[in-house]
Write a protein that holds these residues in place. Sequence first.
Motif, short mmCIF file in Angstrom:
data_model
loop_
_atom_site.label_atom_id
_atom_site.label_comp_id
_atom_site.label_asym_id
_atom_site.label_seq_id
_atom_site.Cartn_x
_atom_site.Cartn_y
_atom_site.Cartn_z
N ALA A 56 0.86 -1.10 0.12
CA ALA A 56 0.12 0.01 -0.11
C ALA A 56 0.82 1.32 0.00
O ALA A 56 0.60 2.16 -0.73
CB ALA A 56 -1.02 -0.08 1.03
N PHE A 62 -2.23 5.95 -1.44
CA PHE A 62 -2.80 5.96 -0.27
C PHE A 62 -2.27 6.77 0.71
O PHE A 62 -2.09 6.69 1.93
CB PHE A 62 -3.30 4.60 0.42
CG PHE A 62 -3.89 3.60 -0.63
CD1 PHE A 62 -5.36 3.69 -0.60
CD2 PHE A 62 -3.16 2.60 -1.28
CE1 PHE A 62 -5.91 2.96 -1.72
CE2 PHE A 62 -3.82 1.75 -2.27
CZ PHE A 62 -5.10 2.07 -2.32
N SER A 66 -8.90 9.65 3.30
CA SER A 66 -9.64 8.72 3.22
C SER A 66 -11.09 9.06 3.15
O SER A 66 -11.26 10.09 4.23
CB SER A 66 -9.72 7.30 3.89
OG SER A 66 -9.98 7.49 5.36
N LEU A 71 -12.43 3.80 3.63
CA LEU A 71 -12.42 3.57 2.14
C LEU A 71 -13.43 2.41 1.73
O LEU A 71 -13.82 1.54 2.51
CB LEU A 71 -11.06 2.62 1.87
CG LEU A 71 -9.66 3.81 1.93
CD1 LEU A 71 -8.56 2.97 1.80
CD2 LEU A 71 -9.71 4.90 0.88
N GLN A 73 -13.39 0.12 -0.28
CA GLN A 73 -12.97 -1.29 -0.53
C GLN A 73 -12.86 -1.97 1.02
O GLN A 73 -12.78 -3.12 1.13
CB GLN A 73 -11.53 -1.40 -1.27
CG GLN A 73 -10.53 -0.68 -0.72
CD GLN A 73 -10.12 0.72 -1.28
OE1 GLN A 73 -11.48 1.50 -1.31
NE2 GLN A 73 -9.14 1.18 -1.81
N THR A 74 -12.25 -1.13 1.95
CA THR A 74 -12.15 -1.60 3.45
C THR A 74 -13.54 -1.96 4.00
O THR A 74 -13.64 -3.00 4.63
CB THR A 74 -11.44 -0.52 4.10
OG1 THR A 74 -10.28 0.09 3.80
CG2 THR A 74 -11.14 -0.80 5.66
N THR A 279 -4.80 6.16 6.20
CA THR A 279 -5.37 5.65 4.86
C THR A 279 -4.71 4.15 4.22
O THR A 279 -5.21 3.27 3.96
CB THR A 279 -5.35 6.42 3.83
OG1 THR A 279 -5.73 7.97 4.36
CG2 THR A 279 -6.12 6.26 2.59
N GLN A 282 -5.77 1.20 6.26
CA GLN A 282 -7.08 0.79 5.56
C GLN A 282 -7.17 -0.03 4.21
O GLN A 282 -7.62 -0.88 4.04
CB GLN A 282 -8.08 1.92 5.39
CG GLN A 282 -8.32 2.73 6.65
CD GLN A 282 -9.50 3.72 6.52
OE1 GLN A 282 -10.41 3.56 5.58
NE2 GLN A 282 -9.27 5.00 6.98
N SER A 283 -6.11 0.49 3.23
CA SER A 283 -6.22 0.02 1.98
C SER A 283 -5.58 -1.47 1.97
O SER A 283 -5.69 -2.31 1.08
CB SER A 283 -5.38 0.91 1.17
OG SER A 283 -4.08 0.80 1.65
#
Length: 412
Positions: A56, A62, A66, A71, A73-74, A279, A282-283
Motif C-alpha cells: 500500500a 494511499f 480517506s 475506504l 474497499q475496506t 489510509t 485501511q487499504s
Amino acid sequence: METPTNVTIKGILGLLMANVDDNNNNKKLISLGMGDPTVFSCFTTTGVAENAVVDAIHSQKFNGYSPTVGLPQTRRAISEYLSVNLPYKLSPDDVYVTAGCTQAIEIAISTLAAPNANILVPRPGFPIYELCAAFRNVEIRHYDLLPENGWEVDLDAVNSLADQNTVAIVIINPGNPCGNVYSYQHLKKIAETAKKHKIVVIADEVYGHLAFGANPFVPMGVFGSMVPVLTLGSLSKRWIVPGWRLGWFVTTDPNSIFKNAKTVERLKKYFDICGGPATFIQSAVPQILKETSDTFFTRTLSLLKHSSDLCVQKIKDIPCLTCPTKPQGSMAMMVKLDVSLLRDINNDIDFCFKLAKEESVILLPGQTVGLKNWVRITFAAEPSSLQEALERVESFYHRHSYEPNGFVKFEP
C-alpha cells in the motif's frame, strides 16, 4: 463537566511500572498487565499483513485522506469477513472504519447518548466504557458476571437494572478480563432479554475468534434479526497488530430497527469530526482479511491455549490465588486474591504495587476492572516469562504469608 477520576488500565499500569525497583537483584521486568502480545517475541503477525501494508505504501495511492467513514474497499472487505459467520449478508454501508476498537466504543456510546440514558455494562469489564459514558453524561449500571458459571451474565440482575431509560447492554465476548467464551444458548438468552427491554446490544468482539476451549466463538450479530446489534471489533488481537489502530463499528441490524435514516445520518456526521485510521492501513485490509492462512490463526490459538494452561497450573502453587474458571479464549483471566493469607497486604492494589516493587512483576489490580481483591493476568506471553513471573509471585506469597518461612530452628 468534571473529568472522571477513575484510573484507566494504562494509567494504573504506568503507576505500577514507576514502582518497580531498578536495583531489584537484576530481575528483568515481566509485565502480565497489558493485553499487548507484541511485547513477547513468540507472538508476531503474519507476513501477509506486513506485505499488504508495504504494498500500500509503495503504491503511493494511499497518502491522502480517506472518506471519513472509511475506504469503500475496506468497508466491503470487513462486511464480507463478518458475513461469513452470519445468517444474512452485511452491506458495506453497515461498516464504519475506526481507529481501533476504543474509538468504536466511544462512537457507540456517543450515538446512543440521550438525556437520562443509561447503559448496562459488565462487572468485571473494560473501564473505557465508564470513561466514555462519563464524558457523555450517560449513566453506567453494572451487572455482574458469575465466576462460578463461567463468567456468564447474571440475567436476573440485567432484568432488575433495566428501565425505560436503558438504551443498551454491553456484551464482551470472548471476555476481557475473564477469558470466557459464551455458548450460543447463553448469547440467545441475552438477545431475548435485550429484545424484552427494547434495547440495543453493543457486542464488543475485539477478541473475536480467539477461542480455544469447549465453546466456539459465536458472533452476537447472529441474533441481529431478533435485536439490533452494534458489533465492535478490530485487527488488533486476532492479527496481533494493536498498534495499527484499525477497528470497525458495524450495524448488524438486518431489520433496520436501529439503522434508520436519522441514525445513519447522525453516524456519518459524527465520523466527519473523528479521525480514522491511516489510509494506507485501511487499504491493506482487503488483502489481510482474504489472504491470511488458517495456519497463522491455528498457531496463535495453540500458543494462547498452552500459555493459559501453564498459567492455571502455576497458580495452583500459589495459595493466595484461585482460578475459578479455566480460560476458554481471549488473552487474559481473572484470579481471586485471598488477602487473609497475607500478613501485610491490604487489598489487590496493595498486592500489585508491592509485587511490582519487590519482584518486578506487573499484574493488574482487579479494582481497575471492577472487582476488589481479584487480579487480572494476561497470559499472552512467552511461556518461559510466564513461568518465571508466576514463580516470583509464589516467592512473594511465601515472603508475605503467615507461614514461618525463613526461620530455622537452632538446636545446640
